[in-house]
Design a protein around this motif. Structure first.
Motif, mmCIF file in Angstrom:
data_model
loop_
_atom_site.group_PDB
_atom_site.id
_atom_site.type_symbol
_atom_site.label_atom_id
_atom_site.label_comp_id
_atom_site.label_asym_id
_atom_site.label_seq_id
_atom_site.Cartn_x
_atom_site.Cartn_y
_atom_site.Cartn_z
ATOM 1 N N THR A 101 -26.305 22.040 21.482
ATOM 2 C CA THR A 101 -27.281 21.576 22.458
ATOM 3 C C THR A 101 -28.622 21.519 21.755
ATOM 4 O OG1 THR A 101 -28.458 22.113 24.504
ATOM 5 C CG2 THR A 101 -27.498 23.950 23.298
ATOM 6 N N SER A 102 -29.361 20.449 21.954
ATOM 7 C CA SER A 102 -30.619 20.318 21.224
ATOM 8 C C SER A 102 -31.767 21.051 21.903
ATOM 9 C CB SER A 102 -30.979 18.837 21.058
ATOM 10 O OG SER A 102 -31.297 18.241 22.299
ATOM 11 N N LYS A 103 -31.588 21.440 23.161
ATOM 12 C CA LYS A 103 -32.706 22.028 23.900
ATOM 13 C C LYS A 103 -32.380 23.349 24.579
ATOM 14 C CE LYS A 103 -34.226 17.315 24.752
ATOM 15 N NZ LYS A 103 -33.069 16.736 24.033
ATOM 16 N N GLY A 104 -31.124 23.728 24.657
ATOM 17 C CA GLY A 104 -30.791 24.990 25.286
ATOM 18 C C GLY A 104 -30.992 24.963 26.787
ATOM 19 N N GLY A 105 -31.032 26.145 27.369
ATOM 20 C CA GLY A 105 -31.121 26.252 28.825
ATOM 21 C C GLY A 105 -32.554 26.176 29.327
ATOM 22 N N LEU A 106 -33.173 25.033 29.126
ATOM 23 C CA LEU A 106 -34.582 24.868 29.486
ATOM 24 C C LEU A 106 -34.826 25.014 30.979
ATOM 25 C CD1 LEU A 106 -37.485 24.012 28.615
ATOM 26 C CD2 LEU A 106 -36.794 21.682 29.192
ATOM 27 N N LEU A 107 -33.908 24.519 31.800
ATOM 28 C CA LEU A 107 -34.119 24.576 33.250
ATOM 29 C C LEU A 107 -34.160 26.024 33.733
ATOM 30 C CD1 LEU A 107 -31.809 21.642 34.402
ATOM 31 C CD2 LEU A 107 -34.220 21.594 33.722
ATOM 32 N N THR A 108 -33.250 26.833 33.225
ATOM 33 C CA THR A 108 -33.251 28.249 33.595
ATOM 34 C C THR A 108 -34.493 28.948 33.055
ATOM 35 O OG1 THR A 108 -30.846 28.400 33.706
ATOM 36 C CG2 THR A 108 -32.037 30.437 33.276
ATOM 37 N N ALA A 141 -28.833 34.920 29.374
ATOM 38 C CA ALA A 141 -27.810 34.586 28.387
ATOM 39 C C ALA A 141 -27.507 33.096 28.320
ATOM 40 C CB ALA A 141 -26.519 35.358 28.685
ATOM 41 N N SER A 142 -27.906 32.319 29.346
ATOM 42 C CA SER A 142 -27.615 30.890 29.308
ATOM 43 C C SER A 142 -28.803 30.063 28.826
ATOM 44 C CB SER A 142 -27.151 30.386 30.684
ATOM 45 O OG SER A 142 -28.191 30.456 31.636
ATOM 46 N N ILE A 143 -29.803 30.706 28.227
ATOM 47 C CA ILE A 143 -30.979 29.990 27.728
ATOM 48 C C ILE A 143 -30.879 29.618 26.248
ATOM 49 C CG2 ILE A 143 -33.456 30.202 27.271
ATOM 50 C CD1 ILE A 143 -33.715 31.823 29.830
ATOM 51 N N PRO A 144 -30.419 30.496 25.346
ATOM 52 C CA PRO A 144 -30.458 30.171 23.916
ATOM 53 C C PRO A 144 -29.623 28.945 23.559
ATOM 54 C CG PRO A 144 -30.068 32.518 24.256
ATOM 55 C CD PRO A 144 -29.901 31.855 25.592
ATOM 56 N N PRO A 145 -29.899 28.337 22.396
ATOM 57 C CA PRO A 145 -29.161 27.139 21.992
ATOM 58 C C PRO A 145 -27.659 27.343 21.811
ATOM 59 C CG PRO A 145 -31.189 27.343 20.732
ATOM 60 C CD PRO A 145 -31.025 28.627 21.495
ATOM 61 N N ASP A 146 -27.228 28.583 21.642
ATOM 62 C CA ASP A 146 -25.790 28.821 21.475
ATOM 63 C C ASP A 146 -25.082 29.091 22.797
ATOM 64 O OD1 ASP A 146 -26.803 31.358 22.054
ATOM 65 O OD2 ASP A 146 -25.365 32.373 20.740
ATOM 66 N N ALA A 147 -25.815 29.009 23.923
ATOM 67 C CA ALA A 147 -25.244 29.398 25.213
ATOM 68 C C ALA A 147 -24.056 28.531 25.598
ATOM 69 C CB ALA A 147 -26.316 29.342 26.298
ATOM 70 N N ALA A 148 -24.167 27.204 25.418
ATOM 71 C CA ALA A 148 -23.069 26.319 25.815
ATOM 72 C C ALA A 148 -21.817 26.619 25.005
ATOM 73 C CB ALA A 148 -23.487 24.860 25.628
ATOM 74 N N ALA A 149 -21.966 26.804 23.707
ATOM 75 C CA ALA A 149 -20.813 27.123 22.858
ATOM 76 C C ALA A 149 -20.195 28.452 23.264
ATOM 77 C CB ALA A 149 -21.232 27.161 21.386
ATOM 78 N N THR A 165 -24.340 23.974 17.053
ATOM 79 C CA THR A 165 -25.136 23.041 16.260
ATOM 80 C C THR A 165 -26.417 22.680 16.999
ATOM 81 O OG1 THR A 165 -23.130 22.088 15.315
ATOM 82 C CG2 THR A 165 -25.133 20.775 15.148
ATOM 83 N N VAL A 166 -27.537 22.690 16.288
ATOM 84 C CA VAL A 166 -28.805 22.227 16.840
ATOM 85 C C VAL A 166 -29.395 21.248 15.838
ATOM 86 C CG1 VAL A 166 -31.095 22.854 17.660
ATOM 87 C CG2 VAL A 166 -29.184 24.419 18.026
ATOM 88 N N ALA A 167 -29.379 19.958 16.165
ATOM 89 C CA ALA A 167 -29.848 18.939 15.221
ATOM 90 C C ALA A 167 -30.475 17.765 15.956
ATOM 91 C CB ALA A 167 -28.698 18.464 14.341
ATOM 92 N N ALA A 168 -31.346 18.078 16.906
ATOM 93 C CA ALA A 168 -32.070 17.055 17.662
ATOM 94 C C ALA A 168 -31.100 16.018 18.227
ATOM 95 C CB ALA A 168 -33.147 16.412 16.793
ATOM 96 N N CYS A 169 -31.408 14.741 18.047
ATOM 97 C CA CYS A 169 -30.618 13.687 18.680
ATOM 98 C C CYS A 169 -29.226 13.535 18.077
ATOM 99 C CB CYS A 169 -31.363 12.358 18.605
ATOM 100 S SG CYS A 169 -32.928 12.356 19.492
ATOM 101 N N SER A 170 -28.994 14.085 16.896
ATOM 102 C CA SER A 170 -27.672 13.965 16.268
ATOM 103 C C SER A 170 -26.807 15.193 16.504
ATOM 104 C CB SER A 170 -27.826 13.730 14.757
ATOM 105 O OG SER A 170 -28.542 14.790 14.154
ATOM 106 N N THR A 171 -27.216 16.064 17.422
ATOM 107 C CA THR A 171 -26.500 17.318 17.662
ATOM 108 C C THR A 171 -25.020 17.104 17.955
ATOM 109 O OG1 THR A 171 -28.466 18.503 18.419
ATOM 110 C CG2 THR A 171 -26.345 19.313 19.201
ATOM 111 N N GLY A 172 -24.708 16.219 18.908
ATOM 112 C CA GLY A 172 -23.312 16.017 19.299
ATOM 113 C C GLY A 172 -22.469 15.479 18.161
ATOM 114 N N THR A 173 -23.007 14.507 17.423
ATOM 115 C CA THR A 173 -22.265 13.927 16.294
ATOM 116 C C THR A 173 -21.970 14.981 15.246
ATOM 117 O OG1 THR A 173 -23.290 11.768 16.658
ATOM 118 C CG2 THR A 173 -22.326 12.159 14.502
#
Length: 234
Positions: A101-108, A141-149, A165-173
């Protein structure tokens, strides 16, 4: 080691549809899924995921984790792997997760920040079930960039590694590429790979606006045609 790896299941949650099949059908049909966001004070344009129901027992998690869990569940189903068989029919230590995720749990994060600022003030919002400490414990615990994984690994009983993986717009690829490498290098037999983000928030609109990369509405066709990368007026 083997140079071969196969994609056996897909899962998607997008403004075009809540599954991979509906998303693909919408795109093939030429659908347009962007709109002017009424809640934005600066006429921002975005794509909303509508009618989304979070997977069971994920209601307390950030939306990015809910999206990741829903997409992973569909991918597991479409691959012919019932959720339980990941640990029953396969060595869980040979199953890995590569989800970014490139932004993590920003809403939370923004919700908790507002609660902390409002705590104790007459206009403060009530905290659920006990105390602010309990809310923080449940949701931090659902805020950091590794939360989804981490959420995907926990939901499917994965024990073969959790890679975020955290790599801006290419994160998913890059998350999918890393999943391929895990299989190719013999480090895993199955990898749940992909990414999720939930970015419709004033902070990210402001950040991308400062970079000058927000797509404006089409001069004639409006907000639905804002995304047009090969158009001379992009």
């Amino acid at each position: 080691m083997s140079p071969e790896a196969f994609i056996t299941g897909l899962g998607m949650v997008t403004p075009a549809g809540l599954t991979a099949a509906t998303t693909w059908a919408g795109l093939v049909a030429g659908g347009r899924f962007l709109e002017e966001l009424a809640s934005s004070p600066h006429r921002r344009i975005g794509g909303r995921v509508r009618s989304f129901v979070p997977p069971p027992d994920s209601e307390h998690l950030d939306r990015v984790c809910q999206f990741a869990l829903a997409a992973a569940g569909e991918a597991v189903d479409s691959a012919g792997l019932a959720e339980g068989t990941l640990s029953q029919d396969y060595d869980p230590h040979r199953v890995a997760v590569s989800v970014g995720t490139s932004k993590g749990g920003l809403l939370t994060f923004s919700e908790l920040a507002a609660d902390l600022l409002d705590a104790g003030s007459p206009r403060g919002r009530p905290t659920p079930a006990g105390s602010m400490a309990g809310r923080l414990r449940d949701r931090l615990a659902s805020i950091p960039p590794d939360a989804a994984a981490r959420c995907v690994a926990e939901r499917f009983g994965v024990r073969g590694g959790m890679h975020a993986t955290v790599a801006a717009c290419s994160t998913g690829t890059l998350a999918v590429i890393h999943g391929y490498h895990l299989v190719r290098d013999g480090r895993a037999d199955i990898v749940l790979a992909g990414s999720a983000d939930a970015s419709l928030h004033p902070l990210w609109f402001a950040a991308f606006d400062q970079m000058g990369v927000l797509a404006p509405a089409h001069p004639q066709r409006g907000a639905a045609w804002a995304c047009r990368p090969f158009d001379r007026s992009r």
